[in-house]
Design a protein around this motif. Structure first.
Motif, short mmCIF file in Angstrom:
data_model
loop_
_atom_site.label_atom_id
_atom_site.label_comp_id
_atom_site.label_asym_id
_atom_site.label_seq_id
_atom_site.Cartn_x
_atom_site.Cartn_y
_atom_site.Cartn_z
N ASP A 6 92.90 140.91 31.47
CA ASP A 6 92.13 140.56 30.28
C ASP A 6 91.34 139.28 30.51
O ASP A 6 91.82 138.37 31.18
CB ASP A 6 93.07 140.39 29.09
CG ASP A 6 93.79 141.69 28.75
OD1 ASP A 6 93.12 142.73 28.69
OD2 ASP A 6 95.02 141.65 28.58
N PRO A 7 90.14 139.23 29.96
CA PRO A 7 89.50 140.15 29.03
C PRO A 7 88.89 141.37 29.73
O PRO A 7 88.47 141.28 30.88
CB PRO A 7 88.40 139.30 28.39
CG PRO A 7 88.02 138.33 29.47
CD PRO A 7 89.30 138.03 30.21
N HIS A 8 88.85 142.47 29.00
CA HIS A 8 88.26 143.69 29.52
C HIS A 8 86.74 143.68 29.36
O HIS A 8 86.02 144.24 30.17
CB HIS A 8 88.84 144.91 28.78
CG HIS A 8 88.33 146.22 29.29
ND1 HIS A 8 88.73 146.74 30.50
CD2 HIS A 8 87.44 147.10 28.78
CE1 HIS A 8 88.10 147.90 30.71
NE2 HIS A 8 87.32 148.13 29.68
N ILE A 9 86.27 143.02 28.29
CA ILE A 9 84.83 142.97 28.01
C ILE A 9 84.38 141.52 27.93
O ILE A 9 84.98 140.71 27.22
CB ILE A 9 84.50 143.69 26.68
CG1 ILE A 9 84.93 145.15 26.75
CG2 ILE A 9 83.01 143.56 26.36
CD1 ILE A 9 84.85 145.87 25.42
N LEU A 10 83.32 141.21 28.66
CA LEU A 10 82.69 139.89 28.61
C LEU A 10 81.37 140.05 27.86
O LEU A 10 80.50 140.81 28.28
CB LEU A 10 82.44 139.38 30.03
CG LEU A 10 81.77 138.02 30.18
CD1 LEU A 10 82.61 136.93 29.53
CD2 LEU A 10 81.53 137.73 31.65
N ILE A 11 81.26 139.37 26.71
CA ILE A 11 80.04 139.42 25.90
C ILE A 11 79.32 138.09 26.09
O ILE A 11 79.89 137.04 25.80
CB ILE A 11 80.36 139.63 24.40
CG1 ILE A 11 81.24 140.88 24.22
CG2 ILE A 11 79.08 139.74 23.59
CD1 ILE A 11 81.90 140.96 22.87
N CYS A 12 78.11 138.14 26.61
CA CYS A 12 77.47 136.87 26.92
C CYS A 12 75.97 136.89 26.71
O CYS A 12 75.33 137.93 26.73
CB CYS A 12 77.80 136.46 28.35
SG CYS A 12 77.48 137.74 29.56
N HIS A 13 75.45 135.69 26.49
CA HIS A 13 74.02 135.50 26.48
C HIS A 13 73.59 135.50 27.94
O HIS A 13 74.20 134.84 28.77
CB HIS A 13 73.67 134.17 25.81
CG HIS A 13 72.21 134.04 25.54
ND1 HIS A 13 71.30 133.84 26.54
CD2 HIS A 13 71.51 134.09 24.38
CE1 HIS A 13 70.08 133.78 26.02
NE2 HIS A 13 70.18 133.93 24.71
N PRO A 14 72.53 136.23 28.31
CA PRO A 14 72.16 136.33 29.72
C PRO A 14 71.83 134.99 30.38
O PRO A 14 72.02 134.84 31.59
CB PRO A 14 70.95 137.27 29.72
CG PRO A 14 70.56 137.47 28.31
CD PRO A 14 71.71 137.09 27.45
N ASN A 15 71.36 134.02 29.62
CA ASN A 15 71.05 132.71 30.21
C ASN A 15 72.29 132.02 30.77
O ASN A 15 72.17 131.19 31.67
CB ASN A 15 70.39 131.79 29.18
CG ASN A 15 68.96 132.17 28.90
OD1 ASN A 15 68.32 132.85 29.69
ND2 ASN A 15 68.46 131.76 27.76
N THR A 16 73.47 132.34 30.25
CA THR A 16 74.69 131.64 30.69
C THR A 16 75.27 132.21 31.97
O THR A 16 76.20 131.63 32.53
CB THR A 16 75.76 131.67 29.58
OG1 THR A 16 76.12 133.03 29.32
CG2 THR A 16 75.29 130.99 28.32
N VAL A 17 74.76 133.34 32.43
CA VAL A 17 75.29 133.95 33.65
C VAL A 17 74.18 134.28 34.64
O VAL A 17 74.35 135.10 35.53
CB VAL A 17 76.10 135.23 33.35
CG1 VAL A 17 77.35 134.91 32.58
CG2 VAL A 17 75.26 136.26 32.64
N SER A 18 73.04 133.60 34.51
CA SER A 18 71.90 134.00 35.32
C SER A 18 71.87 133.40 36.72
O SER A 18 71.07 133.81 37.54
CB SER A 18 70.59 133.69 34.58
OG SER A 18 70.49 132.33 34.31
N HIS A 19 72.74 132.45 37.02
CA HIS A 19 72.72 131.85 38.36
C HIS A 19 74.13 131.50 38.84
O HIS A 19 74.97 131.09 38.06
CB HIS A 19 71.87 130.57 38.36
CG HIS A 19 70.42 130.83 38.16
ND1 HIS A 19 69.60 131.30 39.15
CD2 HIS A 19 69.64 130.71 37.06
CE1 HIS A 19 68.38 131.45 38.68
NE2 HIS A 19 68.38 131.10 37.41
N GLY A 20 74.35 131.67 40.13
CA GLY A 20 75.52 131.12 40.79
C GLY A 20 76.86 131.74 40.51
O GLY A 20 77.88 131.13 40.78
N LEU A 21 76.90 132.93 39.98
CA LEU A 21 78.17 133.59 39.68
C LEU A 21 78.27 134.93 40.39
O LEU A 21 77.26 135.56 40.67
CB LEU A 21 78.30 133.87 38.18
CG LEU A 21 78.54 132.72 37.25
CD1 LEU A 21 78.38 133.19 35.81
CD2 LEU A 21 79.91 132.14 37.44
N THR A 22 79.50 135.34 40.64
CA THR A 22 79.75 136.70 41.09
C THR A 22 80.75 137.30 40.11
O THR A 22 81.84 136.77 39.93
CB THR A 22 80.34 136.71 42.51
OG1 THR A 22 79.41 136.05 43.38
CG2 THR A 22 80.56 138.12 43.00
#
Length: 196
Positions: free
Chosen positions: A103-119
């Motif tokens: 958990d969590p099974h679902i990640l709800i996010c604003h696209p700006n917060t995950v747009s760089h440097g994450l996998t």
């Protein structure tokens, strides 16, 4: 009297139409009014049910992020939210849990917060609950789930409930600018988008 639609006010109109289609209308003071969004929610739930693993939902409206979190957490799903209100330490913790725990099974996010440097490879499905106006953010958000060393596939689903959203997604997919789209939207036959 004729009024010329310029790129600036055209963009505002397109975004306003997309907000309304998503079930949220912001007034000039930034206050959100929630509108019916049952068919959109049902479409999202259907995609989640069919997903092989975890799900990332992108929503570019804070009110929609909250609304989706509220609706989905009432069901059998565990959810987490990452948007501009989420501090850096909380983001790191949420992303780590999403990748390494059940958990969590679902990640709800604003696209700006995950747009760089994450996998974020724990997800097999990425749902765009709303389109956005920014090609760079769209491309970068999709890149968070690249599986270069794997045969696993990622399903990318665009939720479309209006002509404006269809055009926005089409432009994003074809890496085109959205200027000049407003008149295309007006010209579309909107009858096929009448909600029952």
């Amino acid at each position: 009297q004729t009024q010329q639609v310029t790129a600036v006010n055209e963009g505002v109109k397109i975004l306003k139409l997309a907000q309304i289609a998503a079930g949220v209308a912001y007034d000039e003071h930034g206050k959100a009014t929630l509108l019916p969004f049952g068919p959109r929610l049902e479409a999202i739930l259907e995609v989640i049910e069919e997903s092989e693993r975890k799900v990332i939902i992108f929503a570019g409206l804070t009110a929609l992020v909250d609304r989706l979190n509220d609706e989905l957490s009432k069901r059998k799903y565990t959810t987490a939210v990452v948007d501009g209100r989420t501090n850096i330490n909380a983001r790191r913790d949420i992303f780590n849990k999403f990748e390494t725990t059940k958990d969590p099974h679902i990640l709800i996010c604003h696209p700006n917060t995950v747009s760089h440097g994450l996998t974020l490879n724990a997800a097999s499905t990425m749902i765009w609950a709303t389109p956005l106006y920014d090609l760079e953010t769209y491309s970068q958000a999709l890149a968070r789930n690249q599986r270069l060393d794997s045969t696993d596939r990622t399903v990318v689903c665009h939720i479309v409930g209006s002509p404006v959203e269809e055009i926005m997604y089409d432009k994003l997919e074809h890496k085109a600018k959205l200027e000049g789209s407003f008149l295309e939207i007006i010209a579309l036959d909107s009858k096929k988008y009448v909600q029952k």
